[in-house]
Design a protein around this motif. Structure first.
Motif, PDB file in Angstrom:
ATOM      1  N   SER A 136      -9.147 -15.062 -26.696  1.00  0.00           N
ATOM      2  CA  SER A 136      -8.610 -15.609 -25.451  1.00  0.00           C
ATOM      3  C   SER A 136      -9.472 -16.778 -24.973  1.00  0.00           C
ATOM      4  CB  SER A 136      -8.486 -14.525 -24.381  1.00  0.00           C
ATOM      5  OG  SER A 136      -9.723 -13.925 -24.124  1.00  0.00           O
ATOM      6  N   CYS A 137     -10.792 -16.622 -25.033  1.00  0.00           N
ATOM      7  CA  CYS A 137     -11.658 -17.745 -24.662  1.00  0.00           C
ATOM      8  C   CYS A 137     -11.490 -18.890 -25.660  1.00  0.00           C
ATOM      9  CB  CYS A 137     -13.119 -17.308 -24.617  1.00  0.00           C
ATOM     10  SG  CYS A 137     -13.533 -16.453 -23.093  1.00  0.00           S
ATOM     11  N   GLU A 140      -8.505 -20.873 -24.730  1.00  0.00           N
ATOM     12  CA  GLU A 140      -8.753 -21.716 -23.563  1.00  0.00           C
ATOM     13  C   GLU A 140      -9.696 -22.873 -23.885  1.00  0.00           C
ATOM     14  OE1 GLU A 140      -6.439 -21.441 -21.798  1.00  0.00           O
ATOM     15  OE2 GLU A 140      -6.767 -20.265 -19.987  1.00  0.00           O
ATOM     16  N   ALA A 143      -7.602 -25.358 -25.338  1.00  0.00           N
ATOM     17  CA  ALA A 143      -6.792 -25.994 -24.300  1.00  0.00           C
ATOM     18  C   ALA A 143      -7.572 -27.082 -23.567  1.00  0.00           C
ATOM     19  CB  ALA A 143      -6.291 -24.944 -23.301  1.00  0.00           C
ATOM     20  N   CYS A 144      -8.916 -26.946 -23.516  1.00  0.00           N
ATOM     21  CA  CYS A 144      -9.738 -27.975 -22.856  1.00  0.00           C
ATOM     22  C   CYS A 144      -9.501 -29.351 -23.480  1.00  0.00           C
ATOM     23  CB  CYS A 144     -11.225 -27.642 -22.990  1.00  0.00           C
ATOM     24  SG  CYS A 144     -11.731 -26.229 -22.020  1.00  0.00           S
ATOM     25  N   HIS A 234     -11.339 -20.245 -17.544  1.00  0.00           N
ATOM     26  CA  HIS A 234     -10.271 -21.225 -17.336  1.00  0.00           C
ATOM     27  C   HIS A 234     -10.792 -22.583 -17.800  1.00  0.00           C
ATOM     28  CE1 HIS A 234      -7.250 -23.688 -15.329  1.00  0.00           C
ATOM     29  NE2 HIS A 234      -6.521 -22.597 -15.231  1.00  0.00           N
ATOM     30  N   PRO A 235      -9.925 -23.412 -18.423  1.00  0.00           N
ATOM     31  CA  PRO A 235     -10.405 -24.723 -18.875  1.00  0.00           C
ATOM     32  C   PRO A 235     -11.093 -25.524 -17.760  1.00  0.00           C
ATOM     33  CG  PRO A 235      -8.215 -24.328 -19.752  1.00  0.00           C
ATOM     34  CD  PRO A 235      -8.520 -23.180 -18.845  1.00  0.00           C
TER      35      PRO A 235
ATOM     36  N   THR B 269       1.801 -25.142 -22.065  1.00  0.00           N
ATOM     37  CA  THR B 269       1.103 -25.042 -20.783  1.00  0.00           C
ATOM     38  C   THR B 269       1.947 -24.439 -19.653  1.00  0.00           C
ATOM     39  OG1 THR B 269      -0.228 -26.895 -21.490  1.00  0.00           O
ATOM     40  CG2 THR B 269      -0.339 -26.311 -19.159  1.00  0.00           C
ATOM     41  N   GLN B 276      -0.066 -17.299 -14.964  1.00  0.00           N
ATOM     42  CA  GLN B 276      -1.045 -17.555 -13.898  1.00  0.00           C
ATOM     43  C   GLN B 276      -0.404 -17.377 -12.522  1.00  0.00           C
ATOM     44  OE1 GLN B 276      -4.333 -19.843 -14.360  1.00  0.00           O
ATOM     45  NE2 GLN B 276      -4.604 -18.480 -12.626  1.00  0.00           N
ATOM     46  N   ARG B 282      -3.852 -16.692 -17.201  1.00  0.00           N
ATOM     47  CA  ARG B 282      -2.952 -17.444 -18.090  1.00  0.00           C
ATOM     48  C   ARG B 282      -2.513 -16.651 -19.307  1.00  0.00           C
ATOM     49  NH1 ARG B 282      -3.336 -23.587 -18.876  1.00  0.00           N
ATOM     50  NH2 ARG B 282      -5.029 -23.262 -20.370  1.00  0.00           N
TER      51      ARG B 282
END
Lengths: 250, 498
Positions: A136-137, A140, A143-144, A234-235, B269, B276, B282
């Motif tokens: 999951s990390c 994300e 996603a950054c 979160h990003p 997204t 979210q 998310r």
């Protein structure tokens, strides 16, 4: 070719203009605020799945918290999660939020090594090591770099080899089977190198903290430059945390 | 009777599972697998009264039955292998050999599976894994990993190549092993257990958590209200849309098609941001809970979802039409990484890895739970078993899921405000839960003791079967095609390693 232009026009602009002030849509469980309301402390402490809540005074350790929000559901007058996503810090105690204290989580400039802002303020290449991370990390962190968050605009990028990297980002609680590969990767990264722990699992072991299948010796041997909590991070939390680290000066 | 016939999410007394002599147990289960409608959903062992109890669960895809049988064997007994009769049992027996030291006479190769911390033979370490070798001056080996070059989980891949051509690939896993099954027993709080389920595989939060809560509720004789079932079904389908869209992006990246990569990437997204908006995470962590719901579905959420799909569908269809009409894209996808129907059925693949090779295997239609019986699901089936089949399955499943969600939204169940509390789990019981996650079939099994405490918890991610499909798919392909073939499966490391 014309079709491609059409698609480009339909997509419009997707990037977030200012990453430091962007708002998270909907609800977000970011930095908690704990009121001075009297509640059954023992019940509150017992509720938490990762023992991140302590009493006298009531506090939440964001390095252990999985942000499930169950404490806020059970004690809505005592605990509230705000939408503040700036959760990163460079000292472990900075992650502990106490009752009655409403303040931002910040980096201590005195603890940032001088060479970090000297060498990395304009560009930072990172090697990510998933050490028991549940993906999951990792999702994300990917996603950054997408078109929304576009971390590359700050010169921050993930690279394929530790030889090309200025530091490592660790996700996951560090499984026994990943302990050696992690060490090899760290050793292969040139000095001065930084270590970032991304996600609650990396910082404290999270829900896996008591598992005999972990080996977290690595973390006791080196200074951690940045703690970024979240499950997953979160990003916006990640990018802002790293920017603070490389841009903040004494 | 050699077995007990149960349904998905049914809880039965442990004593009602027939205990067979090992020879009969073997004969019974392997002969079941001769029929193409049957496949093995789980086969495992656990310590019981100083012996090892083996439980085998075979699902019948025609009538929704699960045939459960068991055998009690002595420690250090040498057994004849199931694998000799059907290759789908290969990994299960390797796992039991690793965990309990069970010896098999005629198994192909009893290699360690995940180097579990409590394995029997501590001399088998992750660094001395016995890779398959070919002695030849013409061939060379390529090793990659365990740390992946991108931001992905770790695994080690060892190729044997003839120039550019891959002759053989062996995949070594276990680097992510965190001892999850053991933690399900150690952690006594229900909230700890459901949080664990959420962290089995971060890309399948809805899938694994639904499997856990359905299992737990069946152990507690709790029948989920309509609004709970609605939440789970909706979350599963949204997760499918989100991950499939992200995968299409990653596939475009691997063939250097930039436009597809960024457009599909950005289309993911709004879908994960919808989680979210709904539950504050998310990836839907925190959304699904046994016997309750912290995030009731509101009218406002309903409107937002309609709006999301209006915009998503338009852009998604436009991008698919463009991508899949390009000869440069198709040339990389078609006939790359193909697995035949015969190969896919012999190794017991599930989910996308089965549907790509004309195997109709989808829990949503064969063993429906929650709202799936009312959706009358028809699986998307392809025939070629190549990268393009897997791409097409993703594209069509996304469209199908949007259709299902729109159907679900027409009739949103009211929140039950007077829900009963969950009682304690049944004593001395066995329960099984099957869920079709986006990647395929997820199976969770539990056994309780005379106090209702968990004594064994078994998780099986679809990747457990499907990693071997990837190894077969790349044979005779160019090694440069490996990334796109790998991505087209997108298998889980942590779901496998546990």
């Amino acid at each position: 070719m014309l079709d491609n232009f059409k698609i480009l026009i339909h997509q419009g602009k997707q990037f977030i203009p200012d990453i430091t002030t962007a708002e998270v849509p909907g609800i977000f469980r970011g930095r908690p605020v704990i009121s001075n309301e009297k509640v059954d402390d023992d019940k509150l402490v017992d509720l938490c799945p990762t023992n991140s809540i302590a009493k006298n005074p009531v506090s939440i350790d964001l390095g252990k918290c999985t942000f499930c929000g169950e404490c806020a559901f059970a004690f809505p007058d005592k605990i509230k999660f705000t939408k503040d996503y700036k959760l990163s810090t460079n000292f472990r105690d900075g992650l502990i939020v106490k009752e009655g204290e409403e303040k931002n989580i910040i980096l201590n400039p005195d603890l940032i090594r001088k060479e970090i802002s000297k060498y990395f303020s304009g560009s930072l290449k990172l090697r990510q090591v998933s050490a028991g991370g549940d993906n999951s990390c990792e999702l994300e962190l990917n996603a950054c770099s997408n078109v929304n968050f576009d971390m590359g605009r700050f010169g921050i990028e993930f690279v394929a080899s530790p030889r090309h990297a200025d530091g490592i980002v660790i996700t996951g609680p560090i499984s026994e089977n990943m302990a050696e590969p992690l060490q090899i990767c760290y050793d292969a990264t040139p000095e001065p190198k930084i270590i970032i722990l991304a996600g609650t699992d990396a910082i404290s072991g999270g829900v896996f903290a008591d598992s005999p299948a972990l080996n977290r010796i690595f973390l006791t041997q080196y200074k951690i430059d940045l703690y970024i909590p979240g499950n997953p991070i979160h990003p916006l939390t990640f990018i802002n945390g790293v920017l603070e680290l490389i841009r903040k000066r004494k | 009777m050699n077995y007990i016939d149960i349904k998905n999410n049914q809880c039965i007394p442990l004593a009602s599972i027939p205990v067979l002599e090992y020879e009969i147990f073997l004969e019974h289960n392997t002969s079941l697998l001769k029929e193409s409608q049957n496949h093995c959903v789980n086969y495992y062992g656990f310590h019981s009264d100083g012996k090892i109890k083996l439980i085998c669960c075979i699902a019948n895809d025609n009538d929704g039955s699960i045939y459960v049988s068991s055998s009690h064997i002595n420690m250090n007994e040498t057994l004849l292998s199931f694998t000799h009769h059907h290759f789908a049992f290969e990994k299960f027996e390797r796992e039991m050999h690793e965990n309990f030291g069970i010896k098999y006479l005629n198994h192909t190769w009893l290699k360690p599976v995940r180097f579990s911390f409590d394995r029997t033979n501590k001399e088998n370490t992750i660094s001395n894994y016995p890779f398959y070798k070919i002695d030849s001056e013409e061939l060379h080996e390529v090793g990659v990993g365990p740390i992946h070059a991108g931001v992905i989980e770790p695994g080690h891949f060892r190729f044997i190549c003839n120039g550019e051509q891959i002759l053989h690939l062996e995949i070594q896993l276990g680097f992510q092993h965190r001892g999850i099954e053991n933690l399900f027993l150690e952690n006594k709080k229900l909230l700890q257990r459901v949080t664990l389920a959420e962290n089995i595989s971060g890309d399948t939060v809805a899938g694994h958590t639904t499997a856990f809560v359905n299992l737990w509720e069946s152990l507690c004789n709790f029948s989920a209200d309509k609004d709970l079932q609605f939440t789970r079904t909706l979350a599963l389908e949204l997760e499918r849309i989100a991950i499939h869209t992200g995968d299409l992006s990653a596939l475009c990246t691997d063939i250097a098609y930039q436009l597809g990569s960024v457009v599909f990437g950005r289309l993911r997204t709004p879908v994960i941001n919808y989680f979210q908006i709904w539950c504050g995470n998310r990836l839907a962590k925190g959304l699904i809970r046994p016997g309750r719901n912290n995030f009731p579905f509101s009218k406002k959420l309903n409107d937002k979802l309609y709006k999301l799909f209006d915009e998503f569908e338009r852009d998604f269809i436009e991008m698919c039409e463009e991508s899949f009409s390009l000869s440069t894209v198709l040339a990389r996808f078609e006939r790359t990484g193909a697995v035949t129907h015969q190969q896919a059925s012999s190794i017991g693949t599930v989910g996308m890895s089965a549907k790509m090779s004309a195997i109709v295997r989808d829990i949503r239609s064969t063993h429906p739970h929650d709202f799936y019986s009312s959706l009358n699901h028809q699986p998307v089936i392809k025939n070629h078993g190549d990268v393009y089949s897997r791409v097409q399955i993703r594209e069509e499943e996304i469209k199908q899921s949007i259709g299902y969600i729109k159907k679900l939204l027409k009739n949103i169940p009211e929140e039950n405000k007077e829900r009963k509390n969950l009682s304690s789990p049944s004593l001395n019981s066995f329960a099984i839960s099957l869920v079709e996650g986006w990647r395929g079939e997820i199976c969770h099994c539990a056994v309780t003791d005379e106090k209702g405490e968990l004594v064994h918890y078994k998780i099986k991610d679809p990747s457990f079967h499907n990693w071997l499909a990837l190894a077969l798919a790349v044979r005779n392909n160019e090694i440069s095609d490996f990334p796109v073939v790998n991505k087209s499966f997108n298998l889980s490391y942590c779901g496998h390693d546990l």
